[in-house]
Design a protein around this motif. Structure first.
Motif, short mmCIF file in Angstrom:
data_model
loop_
_atom_site.label_atom_id
_atom_site.label_comp_id
_atom_site.label_asym_id
_atom_site.label_seq_id
_atom_site.Cartn_x
_atom_site.Cartn_y
_atom_site.Cartn_z
N PHE A 219 0.84 -1.21 0.00
CA PHE A 219 0.00 0.00 0.00
C PHE A 219 0.88 1.26 0.00
O PHE A 219 0.50 2.29 -0.56
N ASN A 220 2.05 1.15 0.63
CA ASN A 220 2.96 2.28 0.68
C ASN A 220 3.48 2.66 -0.71
O ASN A 220 3.89 3.81 -0.93
N LEU A 221 3.45 1.72 -1.64
CA LEU A 221 3.89 2.00 -3.00
C LEU A 221 3.06 3.11 -3.65
O LEU A 221 3.54 3.86 -4.50
N PHE A 222 1.77 3.19 -3.27
CA PHE A 222 0.86 4.14 -3.90
C PHE A 222 0.88 5.50 -3.19
O PHE A 222 0.16 6.41 -3.58
N GLU A 223 1.70 5.61 -2.15
CA GLU A 223 1.84 6.89 -1.46
C GLU A 223 3.03 7.64 -2.00
O GLU A 223 3.91 7.07 -2.65
N LYS A 224 3.09 8.92 -1.76
CA LYS A 224 4.20 9.73 -2.24
C LYS A 224 5.47 9.34 -1.50
O LYS A 224 5.49 9.30 -0.27
N GLN A 225 6.52 9.06 -2.28
CA GLN A 225 7.77 8.60 -1.70
C GLN A 225 8.75 9.76 -1.56
O GLN A 225 8.78 10.69 -2.38
N ALA A 226 9.56 9.69 -0.50
CA ALA A 226 10.61 10.72 -0.32
C ALA A 226 11.66 10.58 -1.42
O ALA A 226 12.25 11.56 -1.87
N VAL A 227 11.90 9.33 -1.85
CA VAL A 227 12.89 9.06 -2.90
C VAL A 227 12.25 8.12 -3.91
O VAL A 227 11.67 7.11 -3.55
N GLY A 228 12.35 8.47 -5.19
CA GLY A 228 11.84 7.58 -6.24
C GLY A 228 10.45 7.97 -6.70
O GLY A 228 9.64 8.50 -5.94
N ASP A 229 10.20 7.71 -7.97
CA ASP A 229 8.90 7.98 -8.58
C ASP A 229 8.46 6.72 -9.30
O ASP A 229 8.76 6.52 -10.48
N PHE A 230 7.78 5.84 -8.58
CA PHE A 230 7.41 4.54 -9.13
C PHE A 230 6.48 4.66 -10.33
O PHE A 230 6.70 4.05 -11.38
N GLY A 231 5.42 5.43 -10.14
CA GLY A 231 4.40 5.50 -11.17
C GLY A 231 4.92 6.01 -12.50
O GLY A 231 4.69 5.39 -13.55
N ALA A 232 5.62 7.12 -12.49
CA ALA A 232 6.12 7.71 -13.74
C ALA A 232 7.16 6.82 -14.40
O ALA A 232 7.15 6.66 -15.63
N SER A 233 8.05 6.23 -13.61
CA SER A 233 9.08 5.37 -14.19
C SER A 233 8.47 4.11 -14.77
O SER A 233 8.92 3.62 -15.82
N THR B 155 21.53 6.41 -21.81
CA THR B 155 20.70 6.88 -22.91
C THR B 155 19.31 7.36 -22.49
O THR B 155 18.56 7.85 -23.33
N SER B 156 18.98 7.21 -21.21
CA SER B 156 17.61 7.55 -20.79
C SER B 156 17.40 9.03 -20.58
O SER B 156 16.26 9.50 -20.48
N GLY B 157 18.47 9.80 -20.48
CA GLY B 157 18.34 11.22 -20.28
C GLY B 157 17.96 11.58 -18.85
O GLY B 157 18.37 10.94 -17.89
N THR B 158 17.11 12.59 -18.72
CA THR B 158 16.75 13.12 -17.39
C THR B 158 15.86 12.18 -16.61
O THR B 158 15.98 12.07 -15.39
N TYR B 159 14.97 11.50 -17.30
CA TYR B 159 13.96 10.70 -16.62
C TYR B 159 14.31 9.22 -16.68
O TYR B 159 14.62 8.68 -17.75
N ASN B 160 14.23 8.56 -15.54
CA ASN B 160 14.59 7.16 -15.42
C ASN B 160 13.47 6.24 -15.88
O ASN B 160 12.29 6.56 -15.76
N THR B 161 13.88 5.08 -16.40
CA THR B 161 12.94 3.98 -16.55
C THR B 161 12.90 3.22 -15.22
O THR B 161 13.67 3.52 -14.30
N LEU B 162 12.03 2.25 -15.11
CA LEU B 162 11.85 1.55 -13.83
C LEU B 162 13.12 0.85 -13.35
O LEU B 162 13.45 0.94 -12.16
N PRO B 163 13.85 0.11 -14.19
CA PRO B 163 15.09 -0.51 -13.70
C PRO B 163 16.09 0.50 -13.15
O PRO B 163 16.72 0.26 -12.12
N LEU B 164 16.22 1.66 -13.81
CA LEU B 164 17.12 2.68 -13.31
C LEU B 164 16.61 3.29 -12.01
O LEU B 164 17.39 3.61 -11.11
N GLU B 165 15.29 3.43 -11.91
CA GLU B 165 14.71 3.99 -10.69
C GLU B 165 14.94 3.04 -9.51
O GLU B 165 15.29 3.48 -8.41
N ILE B 166 14.77 1.77 -9.75
CA ILE B 166 15.00 0.78 -8.69
C ILE B 166 16.47 0.78 -8.27
O ILE B 166 16.79 0.74 -7.08
N TYR B 167 17.36 0.85 -9.26
CA TYR B 167 18.79 0.87 -8.94
C TYR B 167 19.15 2.11 -8.12
O TYR B 167 19.90 2.02 -7.15
#
Length: 273
Positions: free
Chosen positions: A56-70, A217-229
């Motif tokens: 459930f915490n995944l759907f809350e705003k995180q201090a670090v990381g942007d799950f939904g957008a990535s 190559t992803s530029g400014t915005y991360n994909t999910l694997p980069l976000e997790i890393y």
């Protein structure tokens, strides 16, 4: 009853397979279990209670990381790569059914990226974009980098498919008056459709999970694997394990859906025959 005596090779392979399963599913099992930590649980064993709090915490705003957008970026990129991989692999498979000048060189140029380290390709594409005055982004440079990974697999699969495909079906359709397009649409495509779905599955999953070719190559915005890393050095709660569990289940779901569609098509073809 006669029992065949098992050889030494059998036990060696059995041990190897057991070790393979442990290395493959052991880490996944640990992540899965730790994702059910209690609200006060940490990143290691033992579990401090059992709950679904971190899911459930995944759907809350995180201090670090942007799950939904990535996730949206990875999903969109995976779909883009999947579509291009299927189309180009199909066209390449059709083209290489006949010999033409330069076909051998073109084939080796296509599959050459499989033997080049992924991080080198990522670095090279990133440098080319920067030197060309272009801004690297997940939908441009990363898209091209992923295609260097998925297209060789797709092309090799379609080569194998058409290598076993008998031209007698097409000749029979033409004898009955079918045009080239009708032959492809009603004869060739239905027979190779399960393989095309497999190519699409390869394209999507390889892109969705790709890390090395996305790093530069992803530029400014991360994909999910980069976000997790990136989160591995900042996040200190089991929400990271919950994210890993969700993404793994998503990948397995995609694979099962694709396999289900392939089995359904195979059974339909068997009934028609």
């Amino acid at each position: 009853m006669n029992h065949e005596k098992r050889t030494v090779e059998f036990y060696v392979l059995a041990v190897f397979f057991a070790v393979f399963v442990v290395f493959l599913y052991g880490p996944l099992s640990a992540v899965l279990i730790l994702s059910f930590q209690g609200p006060d649980g940490g990143l290691t064993f033992p579990l401090n209670g059992v709950s679904v709090h971190w899911f459930f915490n995944l759907f809350e705003k995180q201090a670090v990381g942007d799950f939904g957008a990535s996730f949206k970026r990875s999903f969109s990129l995976g779909l883009m790569v999947m579509i291009v991989t299927v189309v180009v692999s199909l066209l390449a498979g059709l083209a290489f059914r006949r010999k033409f000048r330069g076909s051998t060189a073109l084939f080796y140029a296509t599959v050459a990226s499989l033997v080049v380290p992924s991080i080198i390709i990522s670095l090279g594409i990133g440098v080319v974009f920067q030197q060309g005055g272009l801004k690297p982004a997940w939908y441009s440079s990363a898209f091209g980098a992923h295609l260097t990974w998925t297209l060789p697999f797709g092309v090799l699969i379609m080569f194998a498919v058409f290598n076993r495909f008998s031209p007698a079906y097409e000749e029979a359709a033409r004898d009955l008056g079918a045009s080239a397009w009708q032959t492809f649409r009603h004869v060739v495509l239905p027979m190779i459709l399960p393989s095309l779905i497999g190519v699409g599955l390869f394209g999507f999953t390889l892109s969705y999970d790709e890390f090395a070719r996305t790093l530069m190559t992803s530029g400014t915005y991360n994909t999910l694997p980069l976000e997790i890393y990136g989160m591995t050095t900042n996040v200190t709660t089991p929400v990271l394990y919950a994210l890993g569990t969700v993404t793994t289940l998503f990948s397995f779901t995609i694979i099962l859906v694709a396999l289900g569609i392939m089995m359904m098509l195979s059974r339909r073809q068997a009934k028609i025959r």
